[in-house]
Scaffold this motif. Structure first.
Motif, PDB file in Angstrom:
ATOM      1  N   MET A  93       0.949  -1.057  -0.160  1.00 43.75           N
ATOM      2  CA  MET A  93       0.017   0.047  -0.041  1.00 43.75           C
ATOM      3  C   MET A  93       0.678   1.444  -0.121  1.00 43.75           C
ATOM      4  O   MET A  93       1.563   1.785  -0.993  1.00 43.75           O
ATOM      5  N   LYS A 183     -12.420   6.668   3.423  1.00 44.71           N
ATOM      6  CA  LYS A 183     -11.159   6.538   4.019  1.00 44.71           C
ATOM      7  C   LYS A 183     -11.019   6.921   5.544  1.00 44.71           C
ATOM      8  O   LYS A 183     -10.580   6.145   6.473  1.00 44.71           O
ATOM      9  N   PHE A 220     -11.317  16.715   8.790  1.00 49.76           N
ATOM     10  CA  PHE A 220     -10.127  16.180   9.841  1.00 49.76           C
ATOM     11  C   PHE A 220      -8.976  15.616   8.698  1.00 49.76           C
ATOM     12  O   PHE A 220      -7.934  16.054   8.401  1.00 49.76           O
TER      13      PHE A 220
END
Ligand code: GRG
Length: 297
Positions: A93, A183, A220
């Motif tokens: 990843m 996500k 965020f």
């Protein structure tokens, strides 16, 4: 009931979260697979912000619910979050070296060991919720539904999929926003939902909490993208700049820093309006939302 101020709340909640997380992962097992617990402790007990469990407890506190019931779902979310960080850092990843101020798990243990540690934390999160005391069977089902929904394809895994599938491609804000919602924001929404579930909040209240979480969660992530460009790995305790190296779309590549900041402020306002529509004042949540959007790490 006397309202708890944010300072004492953070001290009390952080202490209880750290103690419960440390209790939950065995430290002295003599099984053939005990090294799995050591690696889980390495990642889980490293100094994270504990934002998601704090949100669960802040909702419980706002609704006058017992923290005893909220602590297990709070720890389950932190386990799911930590699994996602371990897997995100893997060579297949993002291939990052530093997380929570320490070498990433696959730098300390073999890659297969890090992968299994993430799998263990994800699976164990559901085991502890299913076995929780002082939580009704109905609440457990609602908690498991919320966690699996937000961690799954329409949440975190879907968001990560969009992220990896679009490396090196040019991306519109609408797809990037969808990626950020999945996500990052989904698990934050799950934290607020789980707090509402243990507090027996109504469906309408829970759906306002979900909306608030999804909205502030995107803010965020926008701040995360800004800090990745403007801060240092020493300050953040994690690798930075890998998004740029891998030509990933971020809020900065799509919007630029100034617009990303403005969008984050607008999202914060919208999230606060969701809180204002709740049946009770939620100063702890407002304060956590402010910190999430105005943070430096
Ligand atoms: C689902 C296989 C799989 C991978 C996970 C969510 C995710 C995909 C990876 C995490 C990497 C990342 C940048 C996620 C965005 C969410 C985010 C900002 C994570 C960092 O959260 P903090 O800042 O971290 O709360 P600490 O360490 O403080 O808990």
């Amino acid at each position: 009931m006397k309202k708890m101020e944010i300072g004492p709340f953070l001290v009390k909640a952080s202490t209880q979260i750290e103690e419960k997380l440390a209790q939950l992962i065995p430290s002295q097992e003599r099984e053939a697979y005990s090294a799995l617990f050591a690696s889980a402790r390495y990642s889980l007990l490293s100094p994270g912000k504990r934002l998601r469990p704090l949100l669960v407890l802040a909702v419980a506190e706002s609704y006058g619910a017992s923290w005893d019931q909220a602590l297990i779902p709070a720890c389950a979310i932190e386990m799911i979050h930590t699994y996602s960080l371990i897997h995100d850092d893997l060579p297949c990843m993002d291939n990052d070296d530093l997380r929570r101020g320490k070498p990433t798990l696959h730098k300390v243990y073999p890659e297969w060991h890090a992968l299994l540690t993430g799998d263990y934390l994800l699976t164990y999160a559901f085991e502890i919720v299913a076995s929780a005391q002082n939580v009704s069977a109905e609440q457990k089902i609602a908690l498991i539904r919320s966690l699996s929904h937000h961690a799954g394809a329409s949440g975190m895994i879907g968001g990560q999929f969009i992220d990896l599938a679009n490396e090196g491609k040019s991306v519109e804000w609408s797809l990037l926003e969808q990626m950020h919602r999945g996500k990052t924001a989904s698990l934050i929404a799950a934290a607020l939902e789980c707090g509402g579930i243990v507090a027996h909040a109504s469906h309408e209240e829970i759906s306002l909490l979900t909306q608030a979480g999804l909205t502030v969660g995107v803010a965020f992530q926008l701040i995360d993208d800004i800090l990745d460009e403007t801060s240092t790995s020493e300050e953040l305790g994690k690798s930075i700049g890998s998004d740029r190296k891998k030509q990933k779309a971020t809020a900065i590549s799509v919007l630029g820093i100034k617009q990303a900041q403005d969008v984050a402020e607008d999202l914060l306002k919208t999230a606060k309006r969701c809180l204002d529509a709740l049946s009770r004042p939620t100063p702890l949540l407002r304060s956590l939302f402010e910190q999430m959007t105005h943070r430096r790490k």
